[in-house]
Design a protein around this motif. Structure first.
Motif, short mmCIF file in Angstrom:
data_model
loop_
_atom_site.label_atom_id
_atom_site.label_comp_id
_atom_site.label_asym_id
_atom_site.label_seq_id
_atom_site.Cartn_x
_atom_site.Cartn_y
_atom_site.Cartn_z
N ASP A 106 40.60 24.04 18.53
CA ASP A 106 41.31 23.01 18.38
C ASP A 106 41.82 22.32 19.28
O ASP A 106 42.94 22.77 19.87
N GLY A 107 42.10 21.26 19.51
CA GLY A 107 43.23 20.49 20.27
C GLY A 107 44.21 20.24 19.69
O GLY A 107 44.37 20.26 18.38
N GLY A 108 45.23 19.88 20.12
CA GLY A 108 46.56 19.54 19.64
C GLY A 108 48.07 20.77 20.78
O GLY A 108 47.63 20.81 22.09
N ILE A 109 49.19 20.10 20.42
CA ILE A 109 50.33 21.22 20.38
C ILE A 109 50.51 22.48 19.81
O ILE A 109 51.11 22.01 18.83
N THR A 110 50.89 22.75 20.36
CA THR A 110 51.86 24.11 19.72
C THR A 110 53.74 24.41 20.37
O THR A 110 53.76 24.14 21.95
N GLN A 111 53.90 25.03 19.63
CA GLN A 111 55.33 25.28 19.53
C GLN A 111 55.75 26.21 19.04
O GLN A 111 55.26 26.44 17.87
N SER A 112 56.40 26.69 19.89
CA SER A 112 57.15 28.08 19.13
C SER A 112 58.76 28.33 19.50
O SER A 112 59.00 28.44 21.15
N PRO A 113 59.16 29.34 18.78
CA PRO A 113 59.36 29.26 17.61
C PRO A 113 59.53 28.18 16.22
O PRO A 113 60.26 27.44 17.08
N LYS A 114 58.89 28.81 15.26
CA LYS A 114 58.96 27.85 14.17
C LYS A 114 60.63 27.34 13.99
O LYS A 114 61.25 26.64 14.15
N ASP B 134 50.60 4.20 24.39
CA ASP B 134 49.54 5.54 25.02
C ASP B 134 49.89 6.49 23.61
O ASP B 134 51.27 7.13 23.00
N THR B 135 49.10 6.69 22.38
CA THR B 135 49.42 7.36 21.24
C THR B 135 50.21 8.84 21.70
O THR B 135 49.38 9.44 22.31
N GLN B 136 51.35 8.59 20.76
CA GLN B 136 52.31 10.29 21.30
C GLN B 136 51.87 11.21 20.51
O GLN B 136 51.50 10.93 19.29
N TYR B 137 51.10 12.44 20.57
CA TYR B 137 50.53 13.20 19.56
C TYR B 137 52.02 14.74 19.69
O TYR B 137 52.41 14.92 20.80
N PHE B 138 52.19 14.59 18.50
CA PHE B 138 53.39 15.28 18.42
C PHE B 138 53.16 17.36 17.82
O PHE B 138 52.20 17.17 16.67
N GLY B 139 54.08 17.60 17.89
CA GLY B 139 54.19 18.93 17.53
C GLY B 139 54.43 19.61 16.17
O GLY B 139 54.90 18.17 16.14
N PRO B 140 55.19 20.43 15.86
CA PRO B 140 55.05 20.99 14.65
C PRO B 140 56.16 21.47 14.43
O PRO B 140 57.21 21.45 13.47
N GLY B 141 56.91 21.24 15.63
CA GLY B 141 58.77 21.49 15.71
C GLY B 141 59.37 22.64 16.09
O GLY B 141 59.22 23.79 15.17
N THR B 142 60.36 22.43 16.34
CA THR B 142 61.40 24.21 16.40
C THR B 142 62.81 23.51 15.37
O THR B 142 63.33 22.28 16.35
#
Lengths: 112, 114
Positions: B1-9, B101-109
């Protein structure tokens, strides 16, 4: 100082109703107006965007209306569904900008 | 899966401590961004990077630092100089650093200072 003013802060609508969110801007150089949708605990995602060469853009149940002379634009959610419950952000930028200026957000709650 | 990961939650920090938030993307995007989200204030830009080894201050950079040593990674350090660090932090990426350009966001911390 926010360059894009968004209202209302929150709204509640019954299933099947229309949700309307308004945004206003001052910078006449702005020519790109996207809307982002954010579900709780998630990052925002682009919903729909408009440029000032059109006064309205529709994608499914979501419509952006744009009034260049008034420097206002709005998002209409037709036939609102519980799954539309989210926070909606308007934004604006100029073509040569590197960043978006976001509104404060509107939390929409759709009651079943 | 392509995307953005953020850690920790979720992240808890004591006052006076520095803390680093991770952001990784596999979208092959050149531009990356860090935003801070507070209730009623929308998203405010902290830093952005147009390309590896380059980054620029956004609207609220004081008390934060970043690095961009790899294309896919853009960590944010919240330093003890940040007076009110409790907030929701969002990382985003786009093909290039153009607002259109569309910005793709991660799930956040979510950072909480105790």
């Amino acid at each position: 100082q926010q360059q894009v003013k968004q209202s209302p802060q929150s709204l509640i609508v019954q299933k099947g109703g229309i949700s309307i969110i308004n945004c206003a801007y001052e910078n006449t150089a702005f020519d790109y107006f996207p809307w982002y949708q954010q579900f709780p605990g998630k990052g925002p995602a682009l919903l729909i965007a408009i440029r000032p060469d059109v006064s309205e853009k529709k994608e499914g149940r979501f419509t952006i209306s744009f009034n260049k002379s008034a420097k206002q634009f709005s998002l209409h959610i037709m036939d609102s569904q519980p799954g539309d419950s989210a926070t909606y952000f308007c934004a604006a930028s100029g073509s040569n900008d590197y960043k978006l200026s976001f509104g404060a957000g509107t939390t929409v709650t759709v009651r079943a | 899966d392509g995307g953005i990961t953020q850690s920790p939650k979720y992240l808890f920090r004591k006052e006076g401590q520095n803390v680093t938030l991770s952001c990784e993307q596999n979208l092959n995007h050149d531009a990356m961004y860090w935003y801070r989200q507070d209730p009623g204030q929308g998203l405010r830009l902290i830093y952005y990077s147009q390309i590896v080894n380059d980054f620029q201050k956004g609207d609220i950079a004081e008390g934060y630092s970043v690095s961009r040593e790899k294309k896919e990674s853009f960590p944010l350090t919240v330093t003890s100089a940040q007076k009110n660090p409790t907030a929701f932090y969002l990382c985003a990426s786009s093909i290039q650093a153009r607002s259109t350009d569309t910005q793709y966001f991660g799930p956040g911390t979510r950072l909480t200072v105790l």
